[in-house]
Design an enzyme around this catalytic site. Structure first.
Site, short mmCIF file in Angstrom:
data_model
loop_
_atom_site.label_atom_id
_atom_site.label_comp_id
_atom_site.label_asym_id
_atom_site.label_seq_id
_atom_site.Cartn_x
_atom_site.Cartn_y
_atom_site.Cartn_z
N LYS A 130 0.82 -1.21 0.00
CA LYS A 130 0.00 0.00 0.00
C LYS A 130 0.86 1.27 0.00
CE LYS A 130 -4.33 -1.87 1.52
NZ LYS A 130 -4.02 -3.29 1.68
C1 LIG Z 1 -4.62 -4.38 1.05
C2 LIG Z 1 -3.83 -5.62 0.95
C3 LIG Z 1 -4.13 -6.63 0.01
C4 LIG Z 1 -5.30 -6.53 -0.93
O1 LIG Z 1 -5.12 -5.57 -1.93
P1 LIG Z 1 -6.38 -5.05 -2.76
O2 LIG Z 1 -5.86 -3.99 -3.64
O3 LIG Z 1 -7.37 -4.54 -1.75
O4 LIG Z 1 -6.91 -6.23 -3.51
C5 LIG Z 1 -3.31 -7.74 -0.06
N1 LIG Z 1 -2.27 -7.88 0.79
C6 LIG Z 1 -1.95 -6.95 1.70
C7 LIG Z 1 -0.82 -7.19 2.61
C8 LIG Z 1 -2.72 -5.79 1.83
O5 LIG Z 1 -2.41 -4.88 2.77
#
Ligand SMILES: *Cc1c(COP(=O)(O)O)cnc(C)c1O
Length: 456
Positions: free
Chosen positions: A112
């Protein structure tokens, strides 16, 4: 339309088209839909070829320039991408031509960071130009809050408020948010994630708070999505072996489908992706949709160890449906069915249960000395399913995304592998830092009063 000035339209099709700057600062469209580019800009194959020798930030620059280069001077965009992407993106060979791309080296050790750091800097730039101010309000179940808090930390025209459910985040996740200070304010809610979400939604809809200029930073913001196309280009460019018909299979562990939408957009921009493996945990509404063509959200969502993917109705699904010519509103009702054949040509989807997630962490370590945490394990297991159930050529390039650092889940790793994952530099020293956060009951009036006192 001039070069580098993409127009964005709401997936609900009832709001006015807007510029990138407007879409970024608004977040959600006034008709409740999600902004999508009306025309997706393309790279030539020569441009994609040239990425092979480029550092990560230069690819981010090229992508940004295609979408909104007409709205920001080159020098400013270059400064932003260099500042946002100052960490490594390791590509780890597992066997044959199978790789794991580690998107976990940013300041909060989850993928993120890629989106949040770019979005924060872009918002800061556009706000400064119009002498504006924003209050970012976010509910988090863990990773989003810390990525946003870190990405916006110290930006002088943006205040950040993060609500988290007191008992649902790990100590390490909490400390990544609560040890910052400055323009970052954290509230622990005596309730669940859904309660945090409900308070935030009410605040957005409250006209008495309009003067604060509240904005959202969750994955519905197009400013988070565009930066998530970049690592797909990067992974392919660094690993391709130079033949003209090179292509790649990506496996994407998915929750709200922002990561996947980034990949799908990269493909429309010209990246030769043969298939996306979309791996979910036990929240299997999407694999079922791909199978049957019927979409039924899961309420409530199922609790799995890959907690950031415990989503029963992914917020980016309307975007995915739009990319395949369909139309879905924010409630999940389909008004026009997407082209399911085209969707199945691009996407293979599979649900991985917790038992298999744990076994995959164990097997990957035993067989390949590959260290995975629960989210990346779902992606890697999904890729193995696809390879076993289809005719993937032995030398086919496949890249599975690892979306968090194993050290964010020390208890799980210790339980399965009997050792402690090494801490990345970004998480070192966290345990000793001083925490600051407020406490809040699940009570809108109390929350509103707090907001009005802080932001007069
Ligand atoms: C948010 C997140 C996801 C999922 O990603 P999306 O874009 O919501 O599909 C997967 N793994 C981790 C560690 C995350 O923080």
């Amino acid at each position: 339309m001039s070069i580098g000035s993409t127009v964005f339209r709401s997936t609900n099709l009832k709001a006015e088209p807007v510029s990138f700057e407007q879409a970024l600062l608004k977040g959600i469209a006034p008709d409740g839909g999600l902004y999508m580019p009306v025309d997706i800009p393309r790279f030539t194959s020569d441009e994609i070829l040239s990425f092979s020798s480029a550092p990560y930030y230069e690819i981010a620059f090229a992508v940004g320039k295609k979408f909104f280069g007409g709205e920001i001077p080159d020098a400013e965009l270059m400064r932003i991408v260099k500042d946002a992407y100052n960490y490594e993106v390791p590509l780890e060979k597992v066997y044959d031509n199978k790789f794991v791309m580690r998107l976990d080296r940013g300041p909060t050790a989850s993928f993120k960071d890629f989106a949040a750091r770019m979005m924060g800097r872009l918002m800061h730039y556009f706000l400064k130009r119009r002498s504006g101010k924003l209050v970012i309000l976010t509910a988090t179940s863990g990773d989003t809050g810390s990525a946003i808090a870190n990405a916006f930390y110290g930006l002088d025209n943006i205040e950040v408020v993060v609500l988290f459910p007191e008992k649902e985040v790990t100590a390490r996740q909490r400390k990544q948010m609560t040890t910052l200070g400055k323009n970052v304010r954290i509230l622990a809610l005596n309730g669940k994630f859904d309660d945090c979400q409900a308070l935030v939604k009410r605040a957005f809809a409250d006209p008495e708070l309009d003067y604060m200029n509240l904005s959202s930073a969750n994955s519905i913001n197009i400013g988070r999505l565009i930066p998530q196309t970049v690592y797909y280009f990067y992974g392919f460019a660094k690993l391709r072996d130079g033949k003209p018909d090179d292509d790649v299979i990506f496996s994407v562990p998915s929750g709200n489908f922002g990561d996947l939408c980034g990949g799908l957009i990269a493909k429309r921009m010209g990246l030769p992706v043969k298939k996306f493996v979309v791996a979910t945990n036990e929240n299997d509404e999407f694999p079922n949709f791909v199978d049957s063509g019927n979409y039924e959200k899961l309420e409530p969502s199922r609790n799995c160890i890959s907690s950031a993917m415990n989503v029963g109705h992914p917020s980016n699904i309307p975007r995915l449906v739009a990319l395949f010519g369909g139309n879905m509103d924010e409630k999940g009702d389909i008004h026009k069915q997407p082209d399911m054949d085209a969707l199945r040509k691009d996407i293979y989807s599979v649900s991985i249960d917790d038992k298999e997630t744990e076994k995959t962490i164990s097997d990957a370590w035993e067989k390949h000395r590959l260290l995975l945490e629960p989210h990346g394990s779902v992606g890697w297991a999904g890729l193995q399913h696809y390879i076993e159930n289809s005719d993937v050529a032995p030398g086919q390039l496949c890249v599975s995304l690892e979306t968090a650092h194993p050290a964010k889940f020390p208890d799980k790793i210790r339980e399965i592998l009997s050792f402690d994952p090494e801490l990345p530099p970004s998480l070192e020293g966290l345990d000793e830092k001083i925490e600051m956060f407020g406490n809040l009951n699940h009570d809108y009036d109390e929350f509103k009063l707090w907001l009005k006192e802080k932001f007069r």
